[in-house]
Scaffold this active site. Structure first.
Site, PDB file in Angstrom:
ATOM      1  N   SER A 107       0.828  -1.213   0.000  1.00  0.00           N
ATOM      2  CA  SER A 107       0.000   0.000   0.000  1.00  0.00           C
ATOM      3  C   SER A 107       0.863   1.264   0.000  1.00  0.00           C
ATOM      4  CB  SER A 107      -0.885  -0.002   1.251  1.00  0.00           C
ATOM      5  OG  SER A 107      -1.427   1.273   1.488  1.00  0.00           O
ATOM      6  N   GLN A 128       0.555  -0.469  -4.777  1.00  0.00           N
ATOM      7  CA  GLN A 128      -0.769   0.174  -4.856  1.00  0.00           C
ATOM      8  C   GLN A 128      -0.610   1.675  -4.694  1.00  0.00           C
ATOM      9  OE1 GLN A 128      -2.457   1.299  -1.603  1.00  0.00           O
ATOM     10  NE2 GLN A 128      -3.759   2.514  -2.975  1.00  0.00           N
ATOM     11  N   TYR A 130      -2.208   5.465  -4.236  1.00  0.00           N
ATOM     12  CA  TYR A 130      -3.244   6.464  -3.994  1.00  0.00           C
ATOM     13  C   TYR A 130      -2.768   7.738  -4.659  1.00  0.00           C
ATOM     14  CZ  TYR A 130      -5.820   3.895  -0.329  1.00  0.00           C
ATOM     15  OH  TYR A 130      -6.596   3.011   0.358  1.00  0.00           O
ATOM     16  N   THR A 156      -5.767   2.575  -6.965  1.00  0.00           N
ATOM     17  CA  THR A 156      -7.025   2.508  -6.209  1.00  0.00           C
ATOM     18  C   THR A 156      -7.844   3.760  -6.474  1.00  0.00           C
ATOM     19  OG1 THR A 156      -6.037   1.127  -4.511  1.00  0.00           O
ATOM     20  CG2 THR A 156      -8.028   2.331  -3.884  1.00  0.00           C
ATOM     21  N   ARG A 165     -15.036   5.284   9.948  1.00  0.00           N
ATOM     22  CA  ARG A 165     -15.160   4.080  10.769  1.00  0.00           C
ATOM     23  C   ARG A 165     -15.238   4.518  12.230  1.00  0.00           C
ATOM     24  NH1 ARG A 165     -11.276   2.918   6.946  1.00  0.00           N
ATOM     25  NH2 ARG A 165      -9.651   3.349   8.454  1.00  0.00           N
ATOM     26  N   LYS A 252      -8.291  -0.656  -9.160  1.00  0.00           N
ATOM     27  CA  LYS A 252      -8.968  -1.271  -8.005  1.00  0.00           C
ATOM     28  C   LYS A 252     -10.105  -0.390  -7.494  1.00  0.00           C
ATOM     29  CE  LYS A 252      -7.779  -3.034  -3.373  1.00  0.00           C
ATOM     30  NZ  LYS A 252      -8.275  -2.046  -2.414  1.00  0.00           N
ATOM     31  N   HIS A 276     -13.588  -1.985  -1.217  1.00  0.00           N
ATOM     32  CA  HIS A 276     -12.607  -1.620  -0.205  1.00  0.00           C
ATOM     33  C   HIS A 276     -12.886  -2.344   1.127  1.00  0.00           C
ATOM     34  CE1 HIS A 276      -9.364   1.558  -0.136  1.00  0.00           C
ATOM     35  NE2 HIS A 276      -9.319   1.171   1.114  1.00  0.00           N
ATOM     36  N   ARG A 279     -15.211  -0.550   3.630  1.00  0.00           N
ATOM     37  CA  ARG A 279     -14.650   0.537   4.438  1.00  0.00           C
ATOM     38  C   ARG A 279     -14.949   1.910   3.854  1.00  0.00           C
ATOM     39  NH1 ARG A 279     -10.668  -1.687   7.772  1.00  0.00           N
ATOM     40  NH2 ARG A 279      -9.158  -0.001   7.704  1.00  0.00           N
TER      41      ARG A 279
HETATM   42  C1  LIG Z   1      -6.914  -2.546   7.511  1.00  0.00           C
HETATM   43  C2  LIG Z   1      -7.146  -2.333   6.046  1.00  0.00           C
HETATM   44  C3  LIG Z   1      -6.413  -1.354   5.388  1.00  0.00           C
HETATM   45  C4  LIG Z   1      -6.607  -1.169   4.010  1.00  0.00           C
HETATM   46  N1  LIG Z   1      -5.811  -0.265   3.352  1.00  0.00           N
HETATM   47  C5  LIG Z   1      -5.895  -0.174   1.999  1.00  0.00           C
HETATM   48  C6  LIG Z   1      -4.976   0.626   1.281  1.00  0.00           C
HETATM   49  O1  LIG Z   1      -4.083   1.245   1.843  1.00  0.00           O
HETATM   50  N2  LIG Z   1      -5.117   0.665  -0.078  1.00  0.00           N
HETATM   51  C7  LIG Z   1      -6.094  -0.027  -0.755  1.00  0.00           C
HETATM   52  O2  LIG Z   1      -6.172   0.051  -1.979  1.00  0.00           O
HETATM   53  N3  LIG Z   1      -6.956  -0.805  -0.076  1.00  0.00           N
HETATM   54  C8  LIG Z   1      -6.868  -0.914   1.264  1.00  0.00           C
HETATM   55  N4  LIG Z   1      -7.718  -1.744   1.940  1.00  0.00           N
HETATM   56  C9  LIG Z   1      -8.693  -2.557   1.184  1.00  0.00           C
HETATM   57  C10 LIG Z   1      -8.069  -3.885   0.774  1.00  0.00           C
HETATM   58  O3  LIG Z   1      -7.078  -3.712  -0.207  1.00  0.00           O
HETATM   59  C11 LIG Z   1      -9.114  -4.850   0.227  1.00  0.00           C
HETATM   60  O4  LIG Z   1      -9.822  -4.216  -0.807  1.00  0.00           O
HETATM   61  C12 LIG Z   1     -10.088  -5.353   1.287  1.00  0.00           C
HETATM   62  O5  LIG Z   1      -9.436  -5.554   2.509  1.00  0.00           O
HETATM   63  C13 LIG Z   1     -10.746  -6.657   0.841  1.00  0.00           C
HETATM   64  O6  LIG Z   1     -11.653  -7.103   1.789  1.00  0.00           O
HETATM   65  P1  LIG Z   1     -11.324  -8.216   2.909  1.00  0.00           P
HETATM   66  O7  LIG Z   1     -10.505  -7.531   3.959  1.00  0.00           O
HETATM   67  O8  LIG Z   1     -12.667  -8.603   3.397  1.00  0.00           O
HETATM   68  O9  LIG Z   1     -10.562  -9.334   2.248  1.00  0.00           O
HETATM   69  C14 LIG Z   1      -7.567  -1.935   3.309  1.00  0.00           C
HETATM   70  C15 LIG Z   1      -8.312  -2.907   3.997  1.00  0.00           C
HETATM   71  C16 LIG Z   1      -8.107  -3.102   5.346  1.00  0.00           C
HETATM   72  C17 LIG Z   1      -8.899  -4.167   6.055  1.00  0.00           C
END
Ligand SMILES: Cc1cc2nc3c(=O)[nH]c(=O)nc-3n(C[C@H](O)[C@H](O)[C@H](O)COP(=O)(O)O)c2cc1C
Length: 382
Positions: A107, A128, A130, A156, A165, A252, A276, A279
């Site tokens: 990330s 990845q 941003y 992303t 959250r 993404k 995401h 989230r």
């Molecule tokens: C703690 C956490 C931090 C995340 N940070 C990023 C991030 O920095 N960049 C990003 O593209 N997605 C981020 N995501 C999303 C994940 O890449 C992914 O899309 C998501 O976790 C998939 O769902 P799952 O946790 O149920 O497998 C984050 C997810 C979580 C749980």
């Protein structure tokens, strides 16, 4: 680690080892957490078509994702702040992924920097991105990813603004973070985590501090990060980035057929159907429920990957059967990491691999690349 038979077991082990604010940071979705729950619930609702009397020798889960040979079509999703789940978390995740033979995605908001991960693993990983307002910083970041040998850029698109959250705010993990006595108590309750954190230099956002203008320490960082996501990011900018990056380009955060077509139009090699992990837009449908329509629309133009709610090999099988060319896990690897560092991530991958292999076999398949909708019991739940 052998005591953990499921990802749910790893989650409980992580709960006991990671300070609550960081555990909650992973185990949370925005607002009511509906989308976070639906991602997992909708996967559970899909039933398999059991077949028997099929030769099950010589089974294989090997496949490819964005041109990379993979031991199984499951990548480690990019997750921010991962070095807070476990000291050097990104390095340990990348090592476990390389050892297993699956892609690791670092990330932008990682704790360990691109260079730290590259130096420690010596293996190519995916980066990845941003998109931030500071274009010089973005260009520099892309250059660093290139120099580190990253073979894919994952852009992303679903985080120009931040979902809220509630757990994070209550735990003081907003921007800027608020550390009070409660935070201290959470840290003191996890002495092993504290000792390991004290032993590493990687304790702030490694890709940003010292690289972005005016960000030299954690205090200036939180103010910078909160303001820096580029609100004007659109398909034109995405296309420019596609042209700038010569290697594999993955978009993404796609949940809509028209957006999937736009990603194909700008020349992406793959998209990740993703909300995401629930989230961002609370109330968005689960990723699995929109996957098939997106595969039908653009599956012949680019690879369609998917994430959201995958916590077992059965879930991976469900996504592949609905047409995904690959999947990603977010929390499932973070729980492994929190539970046992590199060995924990490895355990999560082993669990998924075994479950996927058995599920595929029970459905009468020997080659993961031949899995399809015929492996699902009709009708689908939606
Ligand atoms: C703690 C956490 C931090 C995340 N940070 C990023 C991030 O920095 N960049 C990003 O593209 N997605 C981020 N995501 C999303 C994940 O890449 C992914 O899309 C998501 O976790 C998939 O769902 P799952 O946790 O149920 O497998 C984050 C997810 C979580 C749980």
């Amino acid at each position: 680690m052998e005591d953990a038979l499921t990802v749910a077991d790893l989650k409980e082990m992580a709960r006991g080892r990671v300070p609550r604010m960081f555990f909650d940071y992973a185990d949370s979705g925005s607002w009511t957490e509906s989308t976070y729950r639906w991602n997992a619930d909708d996967l559970q609702r899909i039933k398999f078509e059991q077949r028997v009397a099929v030769d099950l020798s010589d089974r294989t889960l090997q496949s490819t994702m964005a041109g990379r040979a993979v031991a199984m079509p499951v990548a480690l999703a990019p997750t921010g702040l991962t070095g807070m789940q476990h000291a050097d978390g990104e390095i340990l995740g990348a090592k476990a992924a390389a050892e297993f033979g699956v892609p690791f995605v670092l990330s932008t908001m990682s704790i360990c920097s691109i260079e730290a991960v590259s130096d420690a693993t010596g293996q190519p990983f995916w980066f990845q991105l941003y998109v931030m307002k500071d274009q010089e910083f973005v260009e520099n970041l892309i250059g660093r990813a290139e120099a580190a040998g990253c073979d894919a850029l994952v852009l992303t698109l679903d985080l120009q603004i931040l979902g809220q959250r509630h757990k994070d705010l209550r735990n003081g993990l907003g921007a800027p973070p608020k550390f009070g006595l409660g935070t201290l108590a959470q840290l003191v309750a996890r002495p092993r985590w504290c000792m390991e954190m004290l032993a590493t230099k990687n304790r702030t956002f490694g890709n940003i501090v010292g690289h972005a203008k005016g960000v030299s320490n954690t205090a200036s960082l939180s103010a910078w990060a909160a303001e820096q996501f580029d609100l004007e990011l659109d398909w034109k900018k995405a296309e420019k980035l596609r042209k700038r990056w010569q290697r594999k380009f993955i978009v993404k955060g796609i949940m809509n057929v028209d957006d999937a077509r736009m990603a194909a139009d700008i020349g992406a090699d793959a998209i990740v159907v993703s909300n995401h992990g629930g989230r961002q837009l609370d109330g968005a449908p689960s990723s699995i429920s929109v996957l098939a329509s997106i595969v039908d629309a653009v599956g012949d133009r680019l690879e369609v990957h998917m994430d959201g709610g995958i916590s077992s090999g059965q879930d991976v099988m469900r996504a592949l059967a609905l047409g995904a060319d690959g999947t990603y896990i977010g929390r499932s690897w973070l729980y492994g990491l929190g539970a046992g560092g590199q060995a924990g991530v490895r355990r999560a991958l082993d669990i998924l691999h075994k479950e996927l292999d058995l599920t595929m076999a029970f459905c009468g398949e020997r080659d993961i690349n031949k899995v399809g909708r015929h492996n699902l019991h009709a009708p689908l739940p939606w």
